[in-house]
Design an enzyme around this catalytic site. Structure first.
Site, PDB file in Angstrom:
ATOM      1  N   GLN A 138       1.918  -6.165  -3.121  1.00 33.30           N
ATOM      2  CA  GLN A 138       2.365  -6.287  -1.722  1.00 33.30           C
ATOM      3  C   GLN A 138       3.662  -5.477  -1.528  1.00 33.30           C
ATOM      4  O   GLN A 138       3.902  -4.537  -2.274  1.00 33.30           O
ATOM      5  CB  GLN A 138       2.559  -7.754  -1.304  1.00 33.30           C
ATOM      6  CG  GLN A 138       1.269  -8.551  -1.205  1.00 33.30           C
ATOM      7  CD  GLN A 138       0.688  -9.009  -2.519  1.00 33.30           C
ATOM      8  OE1 GLN A 138       1.341  -9.701  -3.266  1.00 33.30           O
ATOM      9  NE2 GLN A 138      -0.549  -8.654  -2.801  1.00 33.30           N
ATOM     10  N   LYS A 188       1.914   2.031  -5.092  1.00 32.62           N
ATOM     11  CA  LYS A 188       2.459   1.438  -6.319  1.00 32.62           C
ATOM     12  C   LYS A 188       1.553   1.715  -7.516  1.00 32.62           C
ATOM     13  O   LYS A 188       2.011   2.049  -8.602  1.00 32.62           O
ATOM     14  CB  LYS A 188       2.639  -0.085  -6.152  1.00 32.62           C
ATOM     15  CG  LYS A 188       3.613  -0.466  -5.048  1.00 32.62           C
ATOM     16  CD  LYS A 188       3.672  -1.962  -4.834  1.00 32.62           C
ATOM     17  CE  LYS A 188       2.399  -2.546  -4.279  1.00 32.62           C
ATOM     18  NZ  LYS A 188       2.042  -2.108  -2.917  1.00 32.62           N
ATOM     19  N   GLY A 192      -4.612  -4.319  -3.760  1.00 33.59           N
ATOM     20  CA  GLY A 192      -5.599  -3.285  -4.069  1.00 33.59           C
ATOM     21  C   GLY A 192      -4.812  -2.055  -4.475  1.00 33.59           C
ATOM     22  O   GLY A 192      -4.148  -1.457  -3.642  1.00 33.59           O
ATOM     23  N   HIS A 193      -4.801  -1.737  -5.749  1.00 32.87           N
ATOM     24  CA  HIS A 193      -3.992  -0.634  -6.263  1.00 32.87           C
ATOM     25  C   HIS A 193      -4.909   0.497  -6.711  1.00 32.87           C
ATOM     26  O   HIS A 193      -5.761   0.299  -7.573  1.00 32.87           O
ATOM     27  CB  HIS A 193      -3.109  -1.112  -7.415  1.00 32.87           C
ATOM     28  CG  HIS A 193      -2.080  -2.124  -6.979  1.00 32.87           C
ATOM     29  ND1 HIS A 193      -1.169  -2.695  -7.818  1.00 32.87           N
ATOM     30  CD2 HIS A 193      -1.814  -2.644  -5.747  1.00 32.87           C
ATOM     31  CE1 HIS A 193      -0.393  -3.527  -7.138  1.00 32.87           C
ATOM     32  NE2 HIS A 193      -0.779  -3.522  -5.881  1.00 32.87           N
ATOM     33  N   ASP A 196       0.813  -1.224   0.000  1.00 36.52           N
ATOM     34  CA  ASP A 196       0.000   0.000   0.000  1.00 36.52           C
ATOM     35  C   ASP A 196       0.843   1.268   0.000  1.00 36.52           C
ATOM     36  O   ASP A 196       0.423   2.311   0.524  1.00 36.52           O
ATOM     37  CB  ASP A 196      -0.971   0.011   1.195  1.00 36.52           C
ATOM     38  CG  ASP A 196      -1.853  -1.206   1.212  1.00 36.52           C
ATOM     39  OD1 ASP A 196      -2.184  -1.714   0.118  1.00 36.52           O
ATOM     40  OD2 ASP A 196      -2.214  -1.676   2.310  1.00 36.52           O
TER      41      ASP A 196
END
Ligand code: GDP
Ligand code: IMO
Ligand code: MG
Length: 434
Positions: A231, A22, A46-47, A19
């Protein structure tokens, strides 16, 4: 900004516990790339992208998808939940994103997350009780287990019903025994799983390719390829805070194995670090602020998981940890994100070392025992979200960036001052507008 030669194939990885931003940096660099490829993890990621005020959260689809000129590649190292991927495709199409042609291609070698993997993830976490990892319960760990144990189902099998039936006939008896006798859960039947898979396979079929051959062709043609990590370094199954880690290698080295592109074809490695530290899930966190200040950073930084909505634990920047991550990844450039969140703090702490140690211990227990050594630096009060050049930042803010740079040993080539695509200050040609 100097006359640095622009690197062609670039890996992006997180230097902390995920988080770090990225997705935002990949979206930014995707302007200059023809291909954006995910190489590990799955929909535990989750991007978040924010473009013209509109937020998109991507879990499986690479973060280049909003740039129509890119091919987004789900590489062989990814684990794919076909149900989640199909939902994501629907949501993107509803936003007007064209996914036809070669916009999104999926490796036939990627492993498939099946419903029993999700159930097993959930059952295992429940069984661990107070010792749970705090996984996303998306089935990531059980799917990678099956991959390594050579009993997995690959995307290519999903498209071939006979192959899928044979794989399921081979693996389901053992799975059902574990599910029913060990965990007291329901058994699956081959027919039920085939019925689940059929419409998903048809939806995904036009996207499934030999992505290794695709990337080799692209590389030979001199195209630019961006490798999107998921990650973060300390969630890496080898180098992270084991056992409080994810089930894949998250470091830059994995970009090669997870796509089939060789290490000599990589030209730069960008590490993303938040200007402070966060972690979601259980495990050691030496600089954690388990107090009002941590809660304040969480609120200002909206530190809630993009995948699970869980509150993220917050703490000071840990330069000892990031310095180690820089080496684990071979990082050539760093992007420092969320600097705006720190505005308004009178002073800031940076952990520059661990007391009595000259290296970062691996493993959860050893890291839980370290004592961070802090230095205190002045804060700044100004709102910096409108700054677009480095000189516009308050002097104390620049001093903070430069101190971090010195401590981690890599230049900060990009400073991010807000969630939006344009809320950035490039300091290296890699990140500058052409
Ligand atoms: P990722 O998993 O590394 O892609 O990061 P996430 O998307 O899970 O979390 C990063 C969060 O911070 C998202 O909500 C982003 O929109 C947001 N974000 C990224 N960069 C910045 C920044 O510089 N400032 C602020 N305030 N938010 C940012
Ligand atoms: P992105 O790509 C932050 C964490 C989980 C848990 C551990 C294992 O958005 O940075 P898993 O479901 O992978 O078996 O969970 O890893 N985790 C993440 N934390 N960001 C992520 O992805 C994460 N993906 C997994 O919270 O602690
Ligand atoms: Mg995330």
């Amino acid at each position: 900004m100097g006359s640095e030669k622009l690197p062609r194939n670039v890996i992006i990885t997180g230097l902390q516990w995920g988080d770090e931003g990225k997705g935002k940096v990949v979206d930014l660099l995707a302007r200059k790339s023809q291909h954006v490829v995910r190489f590990q993890g799955g929909n535990n990621a989750g991007h978040t992208l924010v473009v013209a005020g509109q937020q998109s959260i991507l879990h499986v689809v690479p973060s280049g998808i909003l740039h129509p000129g890119t091919t987004c590649v789900v590489g062989n190292g990814v684990v794919v939940d076909p149900e989640v991927l199909c939902q994501e495709l629907r949501a993107l199409e509803a936003k007007g994103v064209d996914l036809s042609g070669d916009r999104l291609i999926i490796s036939e070698q990627a492993h498939v997350i099946l419903p029993y993997h999700r159930t097993l993830d959930d059952c295992r976490e429940t069984a661990l009780g107070g010792k749970k990892i705090g996984t996303t319960k998306k089935g990531i760990g059980p799917t990678y287990e099956d991959k390594v144990a050579r009993r997995g189902v690959r995307v290519g099998d999903l498209l071939d019903e006979d192959a899928l039936r044979n794989r399921l006939l081979a693996v389901l008896p053992e799975k059902n025994r574990i599910l029913t006798e060990w965990y007291g859960d329901a058994a699956h039947t081959v027919e039920e799983l085939l019925a689940w898979a059929r419409p998903l396979a048809e939806r995904l079929r036009p996207h499934v390719r030999d992505t290794v051959a695709w990337l080799h062709r692209a590389n030979r043609a001199g195209d630019r390829i961006l490798f999107e990590g998921a990650q973060g370094t300390f969630l890496d199954v080898d180098h992270g805070t084991y056992p409080f880690v994810t089930s894949s290698n998250t470091v830059a080295g994995q970009a090669c194995a997870g796509t089939g592109v060789g290490p000599t074809d990589i030209h730069a490695i960008v590490g993303i670090a938040k200007a402070y530290t966060t972690r979601v899930g259980a495990g050691p966190f030496p600089t954690e602020l388990d107090d009002d200040l941590g809660a304040r950073i969480r609120e200002i930084g909206h530190e809630y998981g993009a995948t699970t909505g869980r509150p993220r634990r917050c703490g000071w920047f840990d330069a000892a940890l990031v310095r180690h991550a820089v080496q684990l990844n071979g990082t050539t450039h760093v992007a420092l994100t969320k600097l705006d969140v720190l505005s308004g703090l009178e002073s800031l702490l940076i952990a520059h070392a661990y007391d009595g140690l000259d290296s970062v211990p691996s493993g959860a227990e050893a890291l839980a025992a370290v004592r961070p050594v802090y230095e205190e630096v002045p804060g700044w009060t100004e709102d910096i979200t409108g700054c677009r050049s480095y000189d516009e930042l308050p002097a104390a803010c620049r001093a903070y960036v430069e101190r971090i740079e010195t401590l981690i040993g890599v230049p900060v080539g990009l400073v991010s001052v807000g969630p939006g695509r344009d809320e950035v200050i490039p300091r290296s040609p890699l990140f500058a507008d052409d």
